[in-house]
Design a protein around this motif. Structure first.
Motif, PDB file in Angstrom:
ATOM      1  N   HIS A 178       0.845  -1.209   0.000  1.00 40.67           N
ATOM      2  CA  HIS A 178       0.000   0.000   0.000  1.00 40.67           C
ATOM      3  C   HIS A 178       0.876   1.254   0.000  1.00 40.67           C
ATOM      4  N   GLU A 179       1.859   1.284   0.897  1.00 40.84           N
ATOM      5  CA  GLU A 179       2.698   2.490   0.998  1.00 40.84           C
ATOM      6  C   GLU A 179       3.633   2.627  -0.208  1.00 40.84           C
TER       7      GLU A 179
ATOM      8  N   HIS B 133       1.671   4.231  -2.810  1.00 37.54           N
ATOM      9  CA  HIS B 133       1.605   5.673  -2.537  1.00 37.54           C
ATOM     10  C   HIS B 133       2.887   6.351  -3.042  1.00 37.54           C
TER      11      HIS B 133
ATOM     12  N   GLU C 245      -5.760   7.329  -2.072  1.00 34.32           N
ATOM     13  CA  GLU C 245      -6.053   5.993  -1.532  1.00 34.32           C
ATOM     14  C   GLU C 245      -6.489   5.024  -2.625  1.00 34.32           C
TER      15      GLU C 245
ATOM     16  N   ALA D  68      -3.286   3.643  -3.891  1.00 32.27           N
ATOM     17  CA  ALA D  68      -2.662   2.678  -2.975  1.00 32.27           C
ATOM     18  C   ALA D  68      -3.395   1.339  -3.019  1.00 32.27           C
TER      19      ALA D  68
ATOM     20  N   TYR E 202     -11.292   6.302   2.940  1.00 32.58           N
ATOM     21  CA  TYR E 202     -11.136   4.901   2.559  1.00 32.58           C
ATOM     22  C   TYR E 202     -12.342   4.249   1.876  1.00 32.58           C
TER      23      TYR E 202
HETATM   24 ZN   LIG Z   1      -3.051   4.994   2.151  1.00 31.92          ZN
END
Ligand SMILES: [Zn+2]
Length: 367
Positions: free
Chosen positions: A125-126, A129, A151, A154, A210
Motif C-alpha cells: 500500500h505504501e 503511494h 487511496e 494505494a 477509505y
Molecule cells: Zn493509504
C-alpha cells in the motif's frame, strides 16, 4: 432520514467533499452499495504461512506494479528498490508515508510484526503511494493529489500484488487478509463517514477517504486498464476530474443481483440455483437480449446442465455477472454455445466456459 440532510457549507464534510471533487449525493450513493465481502474463514488445520521478508515483498511489488502499470516501469523499479522504509514493530505502529516534495524521494514507515500477510499488504500500500507521489511530482511538481484519489492508487497497488501472486501459495493468505481489511474500510470506516452526514459538527477524519476509494478500486473496470491506472497515478491535483466519471460509471454498472454464498456441491440444489441465477441474468439483460420463449431458454439450460457444460461467473463480491453454456466451434476449439455477461467482462465469461468444457466429462463417455 438523516442521510438526506443538507451538508452545511462550512463543515469539515463540505470541505472534504470539495477537496476531493465529490458531492454529497454521489458519496451517499457509493455508501449505499459499498459493502464488505463475505469473509472466507481460514481452515483450522491450515498451516501458518512462513514469515515474509520486506525485501521479498519489495521485489514482488516491483514485479506486480511493473506489470500493472508498464508506462511507469522506471518509476516503479526505482521506487521499490530505493525508497527508504523504516520497519516499526511497536504496539501502536501504523503505516505512514511522508511526501518530501518534488526534489526528494518520499519515506515510508510500516508496522512489521511477523512478516505476515497484513504486514505485506501495508508495505505494498505504501509503496504504491510512493509511486503515485513520485509520478505525480514528475507531471505537476509540488502539487499534491487529494486524499480519496491517493487511496485509490494505494489500493490499486494492493490489488496488483494480489493479481501477481494469484497462483502462489502466499497469494491465498494475502487475499484473505485483504478481504478481512474490507471489513474495516467498507464497514467501520463507511459507518464513520455515514455518521458525518448526520452530524454537521463532525470533525475531519482521514478514514473518511477509505470507503469510496476501496469501493472504486474494486468496481471501476476502467482502472484495470494499464494506461488508465498509470494516468491516475500520475495525475496529482487533477485526479478528482479523472475519478468522477469512474464513480458514475461504476454506480451505473452496479450489479443488482445478490451474492451467491452457498458452496457449489453436486446435487439438485446446485442445478436449481444455476437455473435461477441464469434466469435472473437473462432478465437483467432486458432489452439487449433477443426475444425467446421460456421453452427455448430452458432447453439450452438443460443441455448445459445434463452435460456439465453450464458455467456461472461470480464477481469479486460473489454476485453472478454472467452465464454460459460451453461448446466448441466447427474445428473443435472452445466456443461458448451461449453466453451472457450483463454485469461483467464477456471475455472472462468465455474463459470460464472454456475451463468448464475442459472439466466436463467427454461427450459419449460412459456415465
Ligand atoms: Zn493509504
Amino acid at each position: 432520514m438523516p442521510t438526506s440532510l443538507p451538508v452545511p457549507p462550512d463543515s469539515a464534510l463540505a470541505l472534504w467533499l470539495a477537496a476531493n471533487g465529490l458531492d454529497a449525493d454521489l458519496v451517499r450513493a457509493v455508501l449505499a452499495t459499498a459493502v464488505p465481502l463475505a469473509q472466507p474463514g481460514r481452515a483450522a488445520d491450515e498451516p501458518e504461512p512462513a514469515p515474509l521478508s520486506p525485501a521479498l515483498v519489495r521485489r514482488w511489488c516491483a514485479e506486480a506494479f511493473g506489470a500493472a502499470w508498464p508506462a511507469l516501469s522506471e518509476t516503479v523499479r526505482r521506487t521499490c528498490a530505493d525508497v527508504a522504509v523504516v520497519l516499526d514493530d511497536g504496539p501502536g505502529a501504523r503505516p505512514q508515508i511522508h511526501d518530501h516534495g518534488p526534489d526528494a524521494a518520499p519515506t515510508i514507515k510500516v508496522p512489521w510484526r511477523r512478516g505476515d500477510a497484513r504486514d505485506a499488504l501495508a508495505l505494498a500500500h505504501e509503496l504504491a503511494h510512493a509511486v503515485q507521489i513520485i509520478a505525480s511530482h514528475a507531471r505537476t511538481p509540488g502539487a499534491a493529489m487529494p486524499p480519496v484519489a491517493r487511496e485509490v492508487c494505494a489500493f490499486l497497488g494492493e490489488r496488483a500484488l494480489l493479481a501477481h501472486l494469484r497462483d502462489r501459495s502466499e497469494g491465498c493468505a494475502l487475499r484473505t487478509a485483504h478481504v478481512a481489511e474490507d471489513g474495516v474500510y467498507l464497514g467501520e470506516d463507511a459507518a464513520t463517514l455515514g455518521a458525518a452526514f448526520a452530524d454537521p459538527q463532525a470533525g475531519y477524519d482521514y478514514r473518511w477517504n477509505y470507503p469510496v476509494a476501496r469501493w472504486l478500486a474494486r468496481r471501476a473496470r476502467e482502472l484495470s486498464d494499464p494506461g488508465e491506472a498509470a494516468a491516475l497515478l500520475s495525475s496529482g491535483p487533477d485526479a478528482p476530474a479523472r475519478l468522477r466519471p469512474l464513480i458514475h460509471a461504476a454506480l451505473a454498472a452496479q450489479n443488482p443481483l445478490p451474492p451467491v454464498l452457498a458452496r457449489d456441491e453436486p446435487g439438485p440444489l446446485v442445478a436449481y440455483r444455476q437455473i435461477g441465477v441464469a434466469a435472473a441474468l437473462e432478465t437483467a439483460r432486458g432489452e439487449e437480449s433477443e426475444p425467446e420463449t421460456v421453452e427455448a431458454f430452458y432447453e439450452a439450460l438443460l443441455d448445459g446442465l445434463r452435460e456439465s457444460r453450464l458455467a456461472i461467473g461470480l464477481d469479486e463480491e460473489a454476485r453472478p455477472f454472467g452465464w454460459a453454456v460451453a461448446g466448441r466451434d466447427g474445428e473443435g476449439r472452445p466456443q461458448a454455445a451461449r453466453l451472457a455477461a450483463p454485469f461483467g467482462d464477456p471475455a472472462a465469461m468465455e474463459a470460464l466456459a472454456a475451463r468448464r468444457l475442459e472439466a466436463a466429462p467427454a461427450a459419449g463417455s460412459a456415465p
